[in-house]
Design an enzyme around this catalytic site. Sequence first.
Site, short mmCIF file in Angstrom:
data_model
loop_
_atom_site.label_atom_id
_atom_site.label_comp_id
_atom_site.label_asym_id
_atom_site.label_seq_id
_atom_site.Cartn_x
_atom_site.Cartn_y
_atom_site.Cartn_z
N GLY A 238 68.15 66.12 144.03
CA GLY A 238 67.76 66.43 145.40
C GLY A 238 66.63 67.44 145.46
O GLY A 238 65.93 67.65 144.48
N HIS B 21 59.26 63.28 142.80
CA HIS B 21 60.35 62.31 142.93
C HIS B 21 59.86 61.06 143.66
O HIS B 21 60.21 59.94 143.29
CB HIS B 21 61.51 62.92 143.74
CG HIS B 21 62.15 64.12 143.10
ND1 HIS B 21 61.98 65.38 143.57
CD2 HIS B 21 62.97 64.21 142.02
CE1 HIS B 21 62.67 66.23 142.83
NE2 HIS B 21 63.28 65.55 141.87
#
Length: 281
Positions: free
Chosen positions: A31, A37
């Site tokens: 996260g 990402h």
Amino acid sequence: MKIADTIEALRAELSALRSSGKTVGLVPTMGALHDGHASLVRRSVEENGATVVSVFVNPTQFNDTTDLAKYPRTLEADCRLLEACGATLVFTPSVSEMYPEPDTRNFSFAPLDTVMEGAFRPGHFNGVCQIVSKLFDAVRPDRAYFGEKDFQQLAVVRAMTRQLDYPIEVIGCPIVREADGLAMSSRNTRLSASEREIALNISRTLFKSRNFAVSHTVGATLEMVRTAIADTPGLRLEYFQIVDGDTLQPIANWEDTSRAVGCVAVFCGDVRLIDNIKYSN
Ligand code: PAF
């Protein structure tokens, strides 16, 4: 985009996707997602019919409890980014879902996991292998995507995949940097404005060392980087090593490898940052 927070729900979604003939890409994350990402997710979306992104702050890979407690958690913003990138399914399990009982498995991929991060963060790669193997078992992806910023992690995950015979293609994706060169990291959000300025010296020094290396020995390049970082007020060097990109063992001469990589870990205030640079193309 669907969200599953149990392995059972994840499997139900996956079997529906597979029965419609889709290949599955997995992007494991903790996260606090950023453009690094996003690049992994977009690559998976391009290469697979469905993309699963796991968002799970894995306690077993933290050797420092403060680091675990301070790890940023931003699930709502993460889901917005994942939706925009075209992810199919987000897996957000709880700790008890992933570890209903303590994971007593021990992974060893020495000497890959004993140098650098392995030496400074005891147990870290064991925890990474515990969670990545659980995610591989739960998702059974065709392909899994990891960033090259965690260069050693990628090598360890490749070794685990080979040794455990997972039929999964592990794909490494290039580091994504901020416009000024700082390698993107979830931990960057913990830097104050002044620390962020100081942290820029890490990538600047690595870039400088790539030119320096053209006309200097490995030893001189090591010295140049170590001194530059050690002499920067506000930075504390943990290690800088120049290693073979496959074995991760230190090299003595540039001719020893066709894939020399410089790997660094530095504290900026109490934030630990890592970065790396390839010396050969
Ligand atoms: O690179 C990371 O964020 C983590 O180490 C990973 C691969 C998601 C395992 O928790």
